[in-house]
Design an enzyme around this catalytic site. Structure first.
Site, short mmCIF file in Angstrom:
data_model
loop_
_atom_site.label_atom_id
_atom_site.label_comp_id
_atom_site.label_asym_id
_atom_site.label_seq_id
_atom_site.Cartn_x
_atom_site.Cartn_y
_atom_site.Cartn_z
N LYS A 236 2.59 -26.04 61.16
CA LYS A 236 3.42 -26.68 61.91
C LYS A 236 3.95 -28.02 60.93
O LYS A 236 3.18 -28.96 60.76
CB LYS A 236 2.98 -27.25 63.11
CG LYS A 236 4.14 -28.02 63.94
CD LYS A 236 3.81 -28.43 65.54
CE LYS A 236 4.94 -28.69 66.19
NZ LYS A 236 5.46 -29.64 65.69
N LYS A 440 2.40 -24.26 70.26
CA LYS A 440 2.09 -25.24 69.07
C LYS A 440 0.84 -25.95 69.25
O LYS A 440 0.74 -26.36 70.52
CB LYS A 440 3.28 -26.38 68.96
CG LYS A 440 3.50 -26.90 70.37
CD LYS A 440 4.90 -27.84 70.25
CE LYS A 440 5.07 -28.48 71.40
NZ LYS A 440 6.38 -29.35 71.63
P1 AMP Z 1 7.73 -30.02 69.10
O1 AMP Z 1 9.01 -30.78 68.40
O2 AMP Z 1 6.59 -30.89 69.12
O3 AMP Z 1 8.40 -29.41 70.25
O4 AMP Z 1 7.37 -28.87 68.25
C1 AMP Z 1 8.49 -27.94 67.99
C2 AMP Z 1 8.95 -27.93 66.56
O5 AMP Z 1 8.10 -27.71 65.60
C3 AMP Z 1 9.92 -26.94 66.29
O6 AMP Z 1 11.08 -27.68 67.00
C4 AMP Z 1 10.13 -27.34 64.79
O7 AMP Z 1 11.00 -28.43 64.39
C5 AMP Z 1 8.72 -27.84 64.02
N1 AMP Z 1 8.20 -26.50 63.41
C6 AMP Z 1 7.48 -27.10 62.23
N2 AMP Z 1 7.08 -26.02 61.66
C7 AMP Z 1 7.48 -24.89 62.19
C8 AMP Z 1 7.17 -23.35 62.18
N3 AMP Z 1 6.47 -23.06 61.03
N4 AMP Z 1 7.67 -22.84 63.21
C9 AMP Z 1 8.50 -23.25 64.27
N5 AMP Z 1 8.77 -24.63 64.38
C10 AMP Z 1 8.12 -25.44 63.61
#
Ligand code: AMP
Length: 577
Positions: A236, A440
């Protein structure tokens, strides 16, 4: 406009989703001319979601305009505001005696006024336009015009409910409406297609953003594997989400969109030349990261932040904080929309798309040296001898069991990344939906994405800065405070935010100001307690701000339900020892 405002009023008065949908559907049926524009307003927006235009009208300007039109002083204004906690509702009460009793405004007039407001710059000319618009409105119309300007109707309608109302009004299936809206990115156009019973003619348009698939948090590897068993694991990355539309060799246009569907190509000028390397048209999903070309490590998010929100980036800044685009999904390739294919198939397609680019194709400028060693040890990085490849494919591997997920999580953290994404290999790409197909696993178990609702003046060397932030989670349309933090941000960040808070104050109580809920933060904390100190019924212990989240719209912050889930999990862990 009066009928639209009355529909909003009636929708606000019921908590039943089906009744809200029915009311809006009736409005659409009875007002076919105004309906497409009304659908945009009912989604809480002044302009269609994919448009870049914004009104740039702050709370202070609205406050002053209402004060002028109602000829009420600060005390009466503040009292009314406190009664409702919402400027639109307060304005209705304050304007009751002064506003015209009968409506002459049409929905189209409000839309025309918004067009003009977006074209006009400067506080005074804008104030003039707002005053003219509200001066022509009945008290009830003013209430909803103000709410639309503020970006939140607070009547419990989301765009997904407006989609359902369109389906009901024109006898179409909600799924067909939703799909057309996702493909066209315009609720107004979707309504027109539904009214003409030609939703099936909606097709995707390159260079118009589609919604982003979103992820749900999980506490640990074991929980993750309760949702599916064939899992793909990816790091991530801690950057900003971006959807890239590349026209291929036949059409050399490239447009990059943020998660809020705004175009951000201008903020990252070095990406377009590299994205032109794809021979065929493609829509990619990925993350933009700030990159240290000297040592091949991602720079902290705060570095990337300096690049955000800028329409133009100087060469110097682009050199100082280079960026790369890490791709992890594709929505369109080979002349087709591929969102309905399972992740496993999409991944194969992306790999092929990457193979179609000649060696070195992503190295668009030789000015930035190749990284010597890479945190993300992708072959493309290592093989590049003459420059920084601006586009990379994220590494992905399969996991058989929880132990492997845990191991991959630790490895991702070891590489300095935020955590791990765990994705269902059999899942389609669901634009705009947060489901359990993408999960996540983050650095700290307990972080919440919250919005700042009030700020206070700091102490000591921060006495001239608004540095103590009260923040809230979302519960439906309500924001419920959950904590207060003053540590985590740098002095420079706080200094930069202070004028924004001053400009967007809703109520000034001396040491404390209620502000427009627009600033999204990620906060970490040690644990959560039940408490009546805050309206959410929870308080956080040792809260600290992890970072600002300018990429995340306030509508997407964490909910009270998520807070409750964290609390439950924590209590269970506590009991387990
Ligand atoms: P959050 O912003 O905490 O809701 O987490 C989701 C976000 O993680 C997504 O919107 C992406 O911006 C980010 N992200 C980072 N790496 C990845 C990945 N490998 N696949 C999907 N999302 C990712």
């Amino acid at each position: 406009m009066q009928q639209l405002a009355e529909t909003c009023e009636a929708a606000a008065a019921t908590s039943k989703k089906t009744e809200k949908i029915g009311l809006v559907a009736d409005y659409f049926r009875l007002h076919p001319v105004a309906a497409p524009q009304a659908a945009v307003f009912l989604s809480g927006r002044a302009f269609p979601a994919w448009e870049e235009r914004t009104l740039q009208v702050g709370g202070t300007l609205l406050w002053r305009t209402v004060a002028e039109l109602s000829a009420k002083g600060e005390i009466a204004m503040t009292a009314a505001y406190r009664r409702y906690g919402d400027l639109g509702s307060a304005a209705q009460e304050l304007l009751e005696a002064k506003a015209p009793p009968k409506s002459s405004l049409r929905v189209a007039d409000v839309a025309a006024a918004f067009d003009e407001l977006a074209r006009t710059s400067g506080v005074r000319p804008k104030a003039h336009l707002v005053k003219d618009l509200l001066g022509r409105a009945t008290a009830l119309e003013a209430k909803y015009i103000i709410k639309i300007i503020g970006g939140d109707l607070r009547i419990g309608l989301r765009e997904s409910l407006v989609e359902e109302a369109i389906a009901k009004a024109f006898g179409e299936s909600p799924a067909a409406v939703q799909r057309a809206n996702m493909l066209r990115g315009s609720i107004a156009e979707t309504l027109e297609l539904a009214a003409a019973h030609s939703l099936s003619s909606a097709h995707m348009r390159l260079f118009h953003p589609l919604g982003f698939m979103l992820a749900s948090p999980v506490a640990d590897a074991e929980e993750a594997l309760t949702y599916f068993s064939r899992a793909a694991l990816e790091d991530k990355f801690d950057g900003v989400r971006a959807q890239a539309h590349c026209g291929g060799h036949a059409d050399d246009r490239v447009r990059i969109f943020s998660r809020t569907l705004d175009e951000i190509s201008g903020s990252f000028p070095e990406l377009a030349p590299a994205l032109r390397a794809f021979p065929d048209p493609v829509i990619l999903d990925g993350e933009i990261l700030a990159w240290n070309a000297d040592d091949g490590h991602a720079l902290p998010f705060s570095a990337l932040q300096q690049r955000l929100g800028r329409k133009l980036v100087s060469e110097e800044l682009a050199r100082e904080i280079p960026v790369i685009y890490i791709v992890f999904d594709a929505l369109y390739a080979g002349g087709e929309l591929i969102i309905d294919r399972p992740l496993e198939a999409r991944r194969k397609i992306i790999e092929e798309v990457f193979r179609s680019v000649p060696e070195g194709g992503f190295i668009a400028d030789a000015s930035v040296a190749a990284p010597r060693q890479s945190k993300l040890t992708f072959d493309s990085v290592r093989s590049a001898a003459t420059g920084l490849p601006r586009v990379m494919l994220s590494a992905s591997r399969m996991a058989a069991d929880a132990a492997e997920v845990e191991e991959a999580f630790l490895a991702a953290r070891h590489r300095g990344n935020e955590g791990l994404m765990i994705k269902d290999l059999d899942s389609p790409y669901s634009p705009g939906r947060r489901g359990k197909s993408w999960l996540k696993l983050k650095r700290e178990l307990a972080t919440l994405d919250v919005v700042v609702t009030a700020v206070e003046w700091g102490h000591g060397k921060r006495a001239r800065l608004l540095s103590d932030y009260t923040f809230a989670v979302r519960d439906g349309d309500q924001l419920l405070d959950i904590g207060k933090a003053y540590s985590g941000l740098t002095d420079a960040e706080i200094a930069e935010m202070t004028p924004w808070f001053l400009e967007h104050t809703l109520e000034d109580r001396g040491f404390r100001r209620t502000v427009e809920p627009r600033t999204v933060l990620e906060v970490a904390f040690n644990n959560m307690t039940r408490s009546d100190r805050h309206s959410s019924g929870f308080a956080l212990r040792f809260p600290r701000i992890v970072r600002l989240r300018p990429d995340k719209p306030p509508e997407e912050i964490d909910t009270l339900k998520t807070a409750e889930e964290i609390f439950e999990k924590q209590s269970k862990r506590g009991k387990a020892g």
